[in-house]
Design a protein around this motif. Structure first.
Motif, mmCIF file in Angstrom:
data_model
loop_
_atom_site.group_PDB
_atom_site.id
_atom_site.type_symbol
_atom_site.label_atom_id
_atom_site.label_comp_id
_atom_site.label_asym_id
_atom_site.label_seq_id
_atom_site.Cartn_x
_atom_site.Cartn_y
_atom_site.Cartn_z
ATOM 1 N N LEU A 140 0.831 -1.210 0.000
ATOM 2 C CA LEU A 140 0.000 0.000 0.000
ATOM 3 C C LEU A 140 0.863 1.256 0.000
ATOM 4 C CD1 LEU A 140 -2.832 -1.015 2.488
ATOM 5 C CD2 LEU A 140 -3.093 -0.528 0.044
ATOM 6 N N GLY A 141 1.932 1.237 0.785
ATOM 7 C CA GLY A 141 2.846 2.377 0.823
ATOM 8 C C GLY A 141 3.468 2.661 -0.535
ATOM 9 N N TRP A 142 3.886 1.612 -1.257
ATOM 10 C CA TRP A 142 4.470 1.809 -2.579
ATOM 11 C C TRP A 142 3.433 2.325 -3.577
ATOM 12 C CZ3 TRP A 142 6.638 -3.347 -1.013
ATOM 13 C CH2 TRP A 142 7.860 -3.185 -0.359
ATOM 14 N N PHE A 143 2.203 1.864 -3.451
ATOM 15 C CA PHE A 143 1.137 2.379 -4.318
ATOM 16 C C PHE A 143 0.926 3.865 -4.064
ATOM 17 C CE2 PHE A 143 0.182 -1.572 -6.080
ATOM 18 C CZ PHE A 143 -0.894 -1.487 -6.948
ATOM 19 N N PHE A 144 0.803 4.241 -2.798
ATOM 20 C CA PHE A 144 0.569 5.650 -2.467
ATOM 21 C C PHE A 144 1.742 6.529 -2.887
ATOM 22 C CE2 PHE A 144 -2.339 3.867 0.982
ATOM 23 C CZ PHE A 144 -3.461 3.982 0.186
ATOM 24 N N SER A 145 2.979 6.054 -2.687
ATOM 25 C CA SER A 145 4.145 6.852 -3.074
ATOM 26 C C SER A 145 4.247 7.008 -4.592
ATOM 27 C CB SER A 145 5.436 6.260 -2.507
ATOM 28 O OG SER A 145 5.777 5.060 -3.168
ATOM 29 N N ALA A 146 3.706 6.045 -5.337
ATOM 30 C CA ALA A 146 3.703 6.134 -6.810
ATOM 31 C C ALA A 146 2.528 6.967 -7.317
ATOM 32 C CB ALA A 146 3.661 4.737 -7.421
ATOM 33 N N GLY A 147 1.609 7.324 -6.423
ATOM 34 C CA GLY A 147 0.460 8.134 -6.817
ATOM 35 C C GLY A 147 -0.611 7.363 -7.554
ATOM 36 N N THR A 148 -0.714 6.083 -7.262
ATOM 37 C CA THR A 148 -1.733 5.262 -7.919
ATOM 38 C C THR A 148 -2.674 4.648 -6.891
ATOM 39 O OG1 THR A 148 -2.091 3.660 -9.704
ATOM 40 C CG2 THR A 148 -0.432 3.088 -8.030
ATOM 41 N N ASN A 149 -3.784 4.142 -7.351
ATOM 42 C CA ASN A 149 -4.834 3.610 -6.474
ATOM 43 C C ASN A 149 -4.651 2.117 -6.230
ATOM 44 O OD1 ASN A 149 -6.523 6.044 -6.374
ATOM 45 N ND2 ASN A 149 -6.772 5.645 -8.558
ATOM 46 N N PRO A 150 -4.732 1.672 -4.988
ATOM 47 C CA PRO A 150 -4.661 0.239 -4.731
ATOM 48 C C PRO A 150 -5.975 -0.488 -5.027
ATOM 49 C CG PRO A 150 -4.841 1.420 -2.663
ATOM 50 C CD PRO A 150 -4.734 2.453 -3.758
ATOM 51 N N GLU A 151 -7.067 0.260 -5.094
ATOM 52 C CA GLU A 151 -8.358 -0.373 -5.323
ATOM 53 C C GLU A 151 -8.476 -0.812 -6.779
ATOM 54 O OE1 GLU A 151 -8.029 2.807 -4.235
ATOM 55 O OE2 GLU A 151 -9.143 3.069 -2.384
ATOM 56 N N PRO A 152 -8.827 -2.083 -7.018
ATOM 57 C CA PRO A 152 -8.871 -2.589 -8.396
ATOM 58 C C PRO A 152 -10.093 -2.148 -9.195
ATOM 59 C CG PRO A 152 -9.431 -4.338 -6.873
ATOM 60 C CD PRO A 152 -9.051 -3.139 -6.042
ATOM 61 N N TRP A 153 -10.883 -1.269 -8.656
ATOM 62 C CA TRP A 153 -12.009 -0.721 -9.419
ATOM 63 C C TRP A 153 -11.732 0.736 -9.787
ATOM 64 C CZ3 TRP A 153 -12.342 -2.554 -4.422
ATOM 65 C CH2 TRP A 153 -12.395 -1.591 -3.421
ATOM 66 N N LYS A 154 -10.499 1.198 -9.498
ATOM 67 C CA LYS A 154 -10.103 2.560 -9.840
ATOM 68 C C LYS A 154 -8.993 2.536 -10.885
ATOM 69 C CE LYS A 154 -11.548 4.831 -5.655
ATOM 70 N NZ LYS A 154 -11.152 5.736 -4.584
ATOM 71 N N ARG A 155 -8.841 3.650 -11.548
ATOM 72 C CA ARG A 155 -7.871 3.810 -12.616
ATOM 73 C C ARG A 155 -6.435 3.667 -12.095
ATOM 74 N NH1 ARG A 155 -6.095 8.975 -14.580
ATOM 75 N NH2 ARG A 155 -4.998 8.592 -16.507
ATOM 76 N N ASP A 156 -5.562 3.021 -12.888
ATOM 77 C CA ASP A 156 -4.144 2.892 -12.554
ATOM 78 C C ASP A 156 -3.368 4.054 -13.147
ATOM 79 O OD1 ASP A 156 -3.970 0.349 -11.119
ATOM 80 O OD2 ASP A 156 -4.666 -0.537 -12.992
ATOM 81 N N ASN A 157 -2.552 4.708 -12.325
ATOM 82 C CA ASN A 157 -1.751 5.840 -12.779
ATOM 83 C C ASN A 157 -0.279 5.494 -12.942
ATOM 84 O OD1 ASN A 157 -4.037 7.513 -12.603
ATOM 85 N ND2 ASN A 157 -3.691 7.760 -10.418
ATOM 86 N N ALA A 158 0.155 4.375 -12.345
ATOM 87 C CA ALA A 158 1.568 4.001 -12.396
ATOM 88 C C ALA A 158 1.692 2.493 -12.240
ATOM 89 C CB ALA A 158 2.338 4.700 -11.283
ATOM 90 N N LEU A 159 2.748 1.950 -12.831
ATOM 91 C CA LEU A 159 3.072 0.539 -12.672
ATOM 92 C C LEU A 159 4.090 0.426 -11.544
ATOM 93 C CD1 LEU A 159 2.829 -2.379 -13.725
ATOM 94 C CD2 LEU A 159 4.702 -1.841 -15.307
ATOM 95 N N VAL A 160 3.703 -0.213 -10.455
ATOM 96 C CA VAL A 160 4.577 -0.334 -9.280
ATOM 97 C C VAL A 160 5.386 -1.622 -9.412
ATOM 98 C CG1 VAL A 160 4.657 -0.488 -6.771
ATOM 99 C CG2 VAL A 160 2.914 0.931 -7.873
ATOM 100 N N THR A 161 6.719 -1.482 -9.406
ATOM 101 C CA THR A 161 7.601 -2.646 -9.588
ATOM 102 C C THR A 161 8.721 -2.700 -8.557
ATOM 103 O OG1 THR A 161 9.001 -1.447 -11.157
ATOM 104 C CG2 THR A 161 7.164 -2.712 -12.081
ATOM 105 N N LYS A 162 8.641 -1.886 -7.503
ATOM 106 C CA LYS A 162 9.712 -1.878 -6.513
ATOM 107 C C LYS A 162 9.287 -2.614 -5.244
ATOM 108 C CE LYS A 162 8.466 2.721 -4.868
ATOM 109 N NZ LYS A 162 8.916 4.075 -4.647
#
Length: 156
Positions: free
Chosen positions: A62-84
């Protein structure tokens, strides 16, 4: 039901509720059907370790999602691909964390029904959530996601 973004994986049921619901159904089934109970210090200790490990996986992801500026909820739009972070080891650390925590709770209660419920939850999330997310990520991130998918396994 959450509001579903048009540009999202179109998952309509929150995965944590899938795990929680299957866990509760498993606990209920084990008790109602009077299945044997696993007792002893080692299952409870292992159970708490799995709950802790699952919580760390979920929290870090969740922390990596928030730091990337993207939503963890799978019903919301993805803004970034988290790979770290843990995403270098598994493409789904949140769902893996939920599985560990759920199985840990099953061990703490010594419930074979809850263990079966956890397996059912993993299968449901794999089939009805992750496959949608992967299709969506391939569409949104193209070659970046294809390369990531080749490098990192779905679960572990």
């Amino acid at each position: 039901m959450p509001l579903v973004d048009d540009d999202s994986p179109q998952v309509r049921f929150p995965p944590p509720l899938i795990y929680f619901g299957c866990l509760l159904l498993g606990l209920w089934a084990g008790r109602t059907l009077e299945w044997p109970v696993l007792v002893g210090a080692w299952p409870q200790t292992l159970g708490w370790v799995l709950v802790g490990l699952g919580s760390v996986l979920i929290g870090a992801a969740l922390g990596w999602f928030f730091s990337a500026g993207t939503n963890p909820e799978p019903w919301k739009r993805d803004n970034a691909l988290v790979t770290k972070g843990f995403y270098r080891i598994t493409r789904n650390p949140m769902y893996l964390g939920m599985a560990f925590a759920s199985f840990g709770v099953a061990l703490v209660f010594g419930s074979f029904g809850a263990m079966i419920g956890t397996v059912v939850a993993v299968l449901l999330v794999d089939r009805f959530v992750i496959t949608r997310e992967e299709r969506h990520l391939a569409h949104v991130f193209g070659e970046d996601y294809a390369a990531y998918r080749k490098r990192v396994r779905r679960w572990i």
